[in-house]
Design a protein around this motif. Sequence first.
Motif, PDB file in Angstrom:
ATOM      1  N   PHE A 177      25.887 -16.855 -24.505  1.00 34.03           N
ATOM      2  CA  PHE A 177      25.240 -15.628 -23.411  1.00 34.03           C
ATOM      3  C   PHE A 177      26.009 -16.323 -22.261  1.00 34.03           C
ATOM      4  O   PHE A 177      27.001 -15.237 -21.637  1.00 34.03           O
ATOM      5  CB  PHE A 177      23.966 -16.359 -23.297  1.00 34.03           C
ATOM      6  CG  PHE A 177      23.830 -15.574 -21.613  1.00 34.03           C
ATOM      7  CD1 PHE A 177      23.780 -13.930 -22.279  1.00 34.03           C
ATOM      8  CD2 PHE A 177      23.653 -16.582 -20.810  1.00 34.03           C
ATOM      9  CE1 PHE A 177      22.986 -13.663 -20.833  1.00 34.03           C
ATOM     10  CE2 PHE A 177      23.170 -15.501 -19.984  1.00 34.03           C
ATOM     11  CZ  PHE A 177      23.290 -14.326 -19.634  1.00 34.03           C
TER      12      PHE A 177
ATOM     13  N   LEU B 290      32.591 -11.844 -19.134  1.00 36.96           N
ATOM     14  CA  LEU B 290      32.661  -9.927 -18.279  1.00 36.96           C
ATOM     15  C   LEU B 290      32.983 -10.755 -16.403  1.00 36.96           C
ATOM     16  O   LEU B 290      33.011  -9.250 -15.767  1.00 36.96           O
ATOM     17  CB  LEU B 290      30.952 -10.048 -18.599  1.00 36.96           C
ATOM     18  CG  LEU B 290      30.855  -9.313 -19.881  1.00 36.96           C
ATOM     19  CD1 LEU B 290      29.309  -9.783 -20.165  1.00 36.96           C
ATOM     20  CD2 LEU B 290      31.447  -7.699 -20.137  1.00 36.96           C
TER      21      LEU B 290
ATOM     22  N   ASN C 114      29.906 -15.082 -22.476  1.00 38.64           N
ATOM     23  CA  ASN C 114      30.494 -13.818 -22.843  1.00 38.64           C
ATOM     24  C   ASN C 114      30.004 -13.920 -20.831  1.00 38.64           C
ATOM     25  O   ASN C 114      30.540 -12.939 -20.708  1.00 38.64           O
ATOM     26  CB  ASN C 114      28.682 -12.414 -23.262  1.00 38.64           C
ATOM     27  CG  ASN C 114      29.202 -12.856 -24.601  1.00 38.64           C
ATOM     28  OD1 ASN C 114      30.360 -13.289 -25.528  1.00 38.64           O
ATOM     29  ND2 ASN C 114      27.921 -12.685 -25.584  1.00 38.64           N
TER      30      ASN C 114
ATOM     31  N   ALA D  74      24.112  -9.472 -21.533  1.00 32.17           N
ATOM     32  CA  ALA D  74      24.991 -10.111 -20.167  1.00 32.17           C
ATOM     33  C   ALA D  74      25.474  -9.356 -19.596  1.00 32.17           C
ATOM     34  O   ALA D  74      25.967  -9.527 -18.623  1.00 32.17           O
ATOM     35  CB  ALA D  74      25.783 -10.892 -21.277  1.00 32.17           C
ATOM     36  N   ILE D  75      26.135  -7.970 -20.308  1.00 35.37           N
ATOM     37  CA  ILE D  75      26.571  -6.819 -19.317  1.00 35.37           C
ATOM     38  C   ILE D  75      24.826  -6.335 -18.352  1.00 35.37           C
ATOM     39  O   ILE D  75      25.996  -6.192 -17.158  1.00 35.37           O
ATOM     40  CB  ILE D  75      26.446  -5.504 -20.393  1.00 35.37           C
ATOM     41  CG1 ILE D  75      27.864  -6.422 -21.350  1.00 35.37           C
ATOM     42  CG2 ILE D  75      27.010  -3.888 -19.942  1.00 35.37           C
ATOM     43  CD1 ILE D  75      28.251  -4.867 -22.450  1.00 35.37           C
TER      44      ILE D  75
ATOM     45  N   LYS E  75      25.975  -8.619 -26.567  1.00 35.91           N
ATOM     46  CA  LYS E  75      26.340  -8.714 -24.988  1.00 35.91           C
ATOM     47  C   LYS E  75      25.969  -8.030 -24.257  1.00 35.91           C
ATOM     48  O   LYS E  75      25.306  -8.303 -23.130  1.00 35.91           O
ATOM     49  CB  LYS E  75      28.277  -8.307 -25.097  1.00 35.91           C
ATOM     50  CG  LYS E  75      28.633  -9.617 -25.611  1.00 35.91           C
ATOM     51  CD  LYS E  75      30.159  -8.870 -25.645  1.00 35.91           C
ATOM     52  CE  LYS E  75      31.395  -9.628 -26.469  1.00 35.91           C
ATOM     53  NZ  LYS E  75      32.256  -9.624 -26.349  1.00 35.91           N
TER      54      LYS E  75
END
Length: 313
Positions: A67, A74, A70, A289-290, A286
């Motif tokens: 996590f 990002l 990622n 996370a996004i 993801k």
Amino acid sequence: METWTVETDDEGSRLEVHSFRPATLTRADGGTIGGSTSPDGDTPPVTAPGVVVIHGTLVTDALYRPFARNLSLLLSRPVHCYNRRGRAGSAPQPDDYSVKTEIRDLAAVMKATGSEDVVAHSFGGFVALQAARDMPLRRLVTYDAAVSLSGNLHHRWRPELEQAVTDGQLNHAWAHLVQGLATAGPLSYLPLGALRMLSIMSARTNVGAEMRELLPTAVKEMRAVLDADAELADFTELATPTLMLSGGWSPGYFADTGRQLASAVPAIDFAVVPGQLHEGPIRPGKRLAIRIARFLNGTDGTITPQGRKRRRG
């Protein structure tokens, strides 16, 4: 990934930190950042502001590293996980352990890493929200924050859990923990005997064995949550733009707490993430996370930089 240590404010104690950084970042001293462990085990902070991830109870930061990786990609910013007290390469929980211990540790990690934002899960969310009342954070995201409001979590405490840990009956302790917190989805509602059997079976796995070893830390952490029981008024002065998230399949009390705080505190917004369990941040994918990266970048439209919610049409 870099592995290094941060000194805490109690002499001789350290916290183990794992950092993920975009390849183009440079150190504060002008050197470039690679992906390997620093030779001396100590890394200076980087020029780009970082993000600190605080993990939950009964786990180490190892489960959060995908996590964190990622999130770093990002955001194009460094993201740092650290093992809280009582885990891996970090110092043990002191005899006078409380939420103040965790807040001081978070402050030490943020200072050493040059971080301004925090992302926190479960017990970590409790720590982060308590910290945000007294220390400056740029932005904060919690997922299923384990905050006790007006005693709403006291009935989830099982005295049998603490006694079972004291007696060394770890399978019995694990069963009471799962039933009390209801964070294991449908499994949480199985009879104690079935949960004890699941504990015996899971102890054959690395994660299951690690959870059993960490049960004594969970007792102190749950006590810390209950001892810090708060009222809504205690958070009304919080100024950090905060997004409280809860999984659509998480126990309902996490969402109830988020909604209450968001309704009372202008700086807090709340949202449910459909299809996510309590362990959302440590599951593959993801999507979460996004969602978090958009908030940290200020591009999701939930809260203005001044910490006031925007009107929605």
